[in-house]
Write an enzyme that holds these catalytic residues in place. Structure first.
Site, PDB file in Angstrom:
ATOM      1  N   GLY A 217       0.938  -1.378  -0.023  1.00  0.00           N
ATOM      2  CA  GLY A 217      -0.106   0.178  -0.016  1.00  0.00           C
ATOM      3  C   GLY A 217       0.927   1.107  -0.142  1.00  0.00           C
ATOM      4  N   GLU A 258       5.044  -5.903   1.862  1.00  0.00           N
ATOM      5  CA  GLU A 258       5.022  -6.559   0.532  1.00  0.00           C
ATOM      6  C   GLU A 258       4.812  -5.617  -0.575  1.00  0.00           C
ATOM      7  OE1 GLU A 258       2.385 -10.457   2.099  1.00  0.00           O
ATOM      8  OE2 GLU A 258       1.593  -8.763   0.683  1.00  0.00           O
ATOM      9  N   PRO A 259       5.974  -4.726  -0.772  1.00  0.00           N
ATOM     10  CA  PRO A 259       5.998  -3.666  -1.747  1.00  0.00           C
ATOM     11  C   PRO A 259       6.059  -3.987  -3.200  1.00  0.00           C
ATOM     12  CG  PRO A 259       8.197  -3.791  -0.639  1.00  0.00           C
ATOM     13  CD  PRO A 259       7.283  -4.895  -0.085  1.00  0.00           C
ATOM     14  N   GLY A 260       5.108  -3.458  -3.970  1.00  0.00           N
ATOM     15  CA  GLY A 260       5.361  -3.924  -5.293  1.00  0.00           C
ATOM     16  C   GLY A 260       5.507  -2.591  -6.078  1.00  0.00           C
ATOM     17  N   ARG A 297      -3.583   0.817 -17.342  1.00  0.00           N
ATOM     18  CA  ARG A 297      -3.717   1.427 -16.049  1.00  0.00           C
ATOM     19  C   ARG A 297      -4.556   2.868 -16.168  1.00  0.00           C
ATOM     20  NH1 ARG A 297      -0.712   3.356 -12.479  1.00  0.00           N
ATOM     21  NH2 ARG A 297      -1.494   2.351 -10.882  1.00  0.00           N
ATOM     22  N   CYS A 327      -8.515  -0.670 -31.671  1.00  0.00           N
ATOM     23  CA  CYS A 327     -10.052  -0.463 -32.128  1.00  0.00           C
ATOM     24  C   CYS A 327     -11.087  -0.700 -30.825  1.00  0.00           C
ATOM     25  CB  CYS A 327     -10.606  -1.191 -33.154  1.00  0.00           C
ATOM     26  SG  CYS A 327      -9.904  -0.413 -34.627  1.00  0.00           S
ATOM     27  N   GLU A 328     -10.859   0.564 -30.087  1.00  0.00           N
ATOM     28  CA  GLU A 328     -11.389   0.296 -28.632  1.00  0.00           C
ATOM     29  C   GLU A 328     -11.209   1.954 -27.952  1.00  0.00           C
ATOM     30  OE1 GLU A 328     -13.407   0.355 -25.887  1.00  0.00           O
ATOM     31  OE2 GLU A 328     -13.225  -2.078 -26.169  1.00  0.00           O
ATOM     32  N   TYR A 355       2.647  -3.036 -13.050  1.00  0.00           N
ATOM     33  CA  TYR A 355       1.544  -3.081 -13.598  1.00  0.00           C
ATOM     34  C   TYR A 355       1.616  -2.481 -14.928  1.00  0.00           C
ATOM     35  CZ  TYR A 355       0.871  -4.090  -8.634  1.00  0.00           C
ATOM     36  OH  TYR A 355       1.196  -4.568  -7.204  1.00  0.00           O
TER      37      TYR A 355
HETATM   38  C1  LIG Z   1      -0.687  -6.589  -5.332  1.00  0.00           C
HETATM   39  C2  LIG Z   1      -0.283  -6.885  -3.745  1.00  0.00           C
HETATM   40  C3  LIG Z   1       0.807  -6.521  -3.169  1.00  0.00           C
HETATM   41  C4  LIG Z   1       1.686  -5.103  -3.784  1.00  0.00           C
HETATM   42  O1  LIG Z   1       0.850  -3.907  -3.775  1.00  0.00           O
HETATM   43  P1  LIG Z   1       1.174  -2.709  -4.427  1.00  0.00           P
HETATM   44  O2  LIG Z   1       0.391  -1.658  -4.539  1.00  0.00           O
HETATM   45  O3  LIG Z   1       1.979  -3.056  -5.605  1.00  0.00           O
HETATM   46  O4  LIG Z   1       2.620  -2.360  -3.678  1.00  0.00           O
HETATM   47  C5  LIG Z   1       1.469  -6.759  -1.829  1.00  0.00           C
HETATM   48  N1  LIG Z   1       0.537  -7.747  -1.159  1.00  0.00           N
HETATM   49  C6  LIG Z   1      -0.394  -8.558  -1.946  1.00  0.00           C
HETATM   50  C7  LIG Z   1      -0.797  -9.735  -1.276  1.00  0.00           C
HETATM   51  C8  LIG Z   1      -1.024  -8.127  -3.107  1.00  0.00           C
HETATM   52  O5  LIG Z   1      -1.633  -8.863  -3.777  1.00  0.00           O
END
Ligand SMILES: *Cc1c(COP(=O)(O)O)cnc(C)c1O
Length: 399
Positions: A217, A258-260, A297, A327-328, A355
């Site tokens: 988050g 869990e940073p993405g 996105r 085509c959308e 993403y």
């Molecule tokens: C997608 C996800 C994340 C990463 O979220 P970000 O907003 O990209 O940091 C972390 N944990 C879980 C379980 C997720 O599904």
């Protein structure tokens, strides 16, 4: 990296093309790992960007990996992550997929009562698990990317705690971790702390607890004056709260995140070419050689991606609507001020690491772009641009 570097990459590898700047990922990782103290660990949420080279790179930085499918788990193993550095956090999968992950020895996170019961009946106390709790906190930028609210499909409701306990008692399942992921793009530090408080409150129900996993988050900025999660302040407050918990409960827990996006959003650049400038009665469109088949996105989340004209960086500013060529209706941006765009100019989308490529498709029988890793001042091709034959791969011609 500079606009010149991006232009050179576009010339060498063509467009559309995704570019990832390795050192930016390292910088983001450093910001996190220096903010939360020694007992914090970071598991990269692989789904944001799964190119095997990115996985290997974050492993080198010292991260673990958070996976949402058995295939991500296998990619993680392929990238060299040890089983204990992999957390499998699936949603609505069957027990068979969880069993595949168990066979590899990774951490398992269970997100519903039904699977907890099936798992418990079959495996009892032989394999400790995480439980994903839905704390019912509304968090995140908007409803689509919030996962902890009352209507969410994720996690086991905090109000089902009694049911969880009964199942643990009757099956013997040991819970080694509690997990919470309330959504993406949470600006407000207090939301995290609220989540942590809830974890602390229920922790004593789980005697085998070793890990608290706060999910992600972490928000990144999308414009020059946009906010980002203040990880320094958050880190200080979290460490204080953890120390208090340790004192009052006589128990020390590891804190996982869990940073993405936080790790890979800003490292990414998506370069496209302006095909057509089209004046209509309503606006001036720039039609580029891409669409939501490559970057969804803006259309899917109303996400804002900064766009710049690489080819005419000092041209006069004009107002455009940037669209794709599929085509959308695939509008990347309405009424965007850009340095004058001419047909053939190269534009770049910022924040394209997370993403972006991951959510791409072959819609309109268009090919997926190439991916480039920019590392130590050099461009490395890490995924070939698709070719026509890729469209037919797996198709069986019966006529
Ligand atoms: C997608 C996800 C994340 C990463 O979220 P970000 O907003 O990209 O940091 C972390 N944990 C879980 C379980 C997720 O599904």
């Amino acid at each position: 990296m500079t606009n010149q570097d991006l232009l050179q990459i576009a010339e060498e590898f063509g467009t559309p093309v995704y570019v990832y700047e390795a050192e930016k990922i390292a910088e983001q990782y450093e910001k996190l790992s220096s903010s939360f103290g020694e007992k914090a660990r970071f598991f990269y949420a692989a789904k944001a960007l799964t190119n095997i080279n990115i996985l290997k790179y974050v492993k080198q930085l010292g991260a673990g990996i958070d996976c949402v499918s058995i295939h991500e788990v296998n990619l993680g193993r392929r990238a060299g992550f040890e089983p204990e550095d992999i957390l499998f956090t699936p949603n609505c999968v069957d027990l068979a997929e969880i069993e595949e992950a168990m066979a590899l020895g990774v951490h398992i996170n269970i997100d519903n009562i039904s699977i907890l019961e099936q798992f418990g009946n079959k495996y009892g106390d032989s394999y400790p698990v995480f439980i994903r709790i839905n704390p019912h906190i509304f968090a995140g930028g908007n409803y689509k990317i919030s996962t902890g609210h009352i209507d969410s499909k994720f996690g086991i409701s905090i109000h089902q705690l009694r049911h969880i306990e009964r199942l643990l008692q009757s099956t013997g399942v040991r819970v080694e971790g509690l997990h919470m992921h309330t959504g993406s793009e949470i600006k407000d530090v207090e939301v995290f702390l609220q989540g942590l408080d809830i974890m602390f409150e229920i922790a004593e129900h789980f005697p085998d607890l070793k890990y608290l996993d706060m999910g992600s988050g972490f928000k990144v900025p999308y414009t020059d004056d946009d906010l980002e999660t203040d990880v320094r302040t958050l880190g200080a407050k979290v460490q204080r709260a953890m120390a208090e918990f340790e004192k009052s409960h006589g128990k020390s827990l590891e804190l996982w995140f869990e940073p993405g996006k936080y790790l890979v959003s800003e490292c990414g650049y998506f370069i496209v070419k302006s095909n057509v400038i089209k004046q209509t009665t309503a606006t001036v469109f720039v039609g580029v050689n891409s669409g939501f088949n490559h970057l969804i996105r803006p259309m899917f989340y109303d996400a804002y991606h900064k766009i710049e004209n690489l080819s005419n960086a000092n041209g006069p500013e004009r107002i455009y609507t940037v669209v794709g060529h599929i085509c959308e209706t695939d509008t990347f941006a309405w009424d965007r001020k850009l340095n004058e765009v001419r047909e053939g100019d190269l534009l770049v989308f910022r924040n394209a690491g997370a993403y972006g490529f991951e959510m791409s498709s072959n819609f309109n029988s268009r090919l997926r772009p190439a991916e480039i890793l920019w590392m130590e001042g050099k461009a490395h091709l890490i995924r070939r641009r698709e070719v026509f034959d890729d469209l037919l791969r797996n198709q069986i011609e019966v006529l």
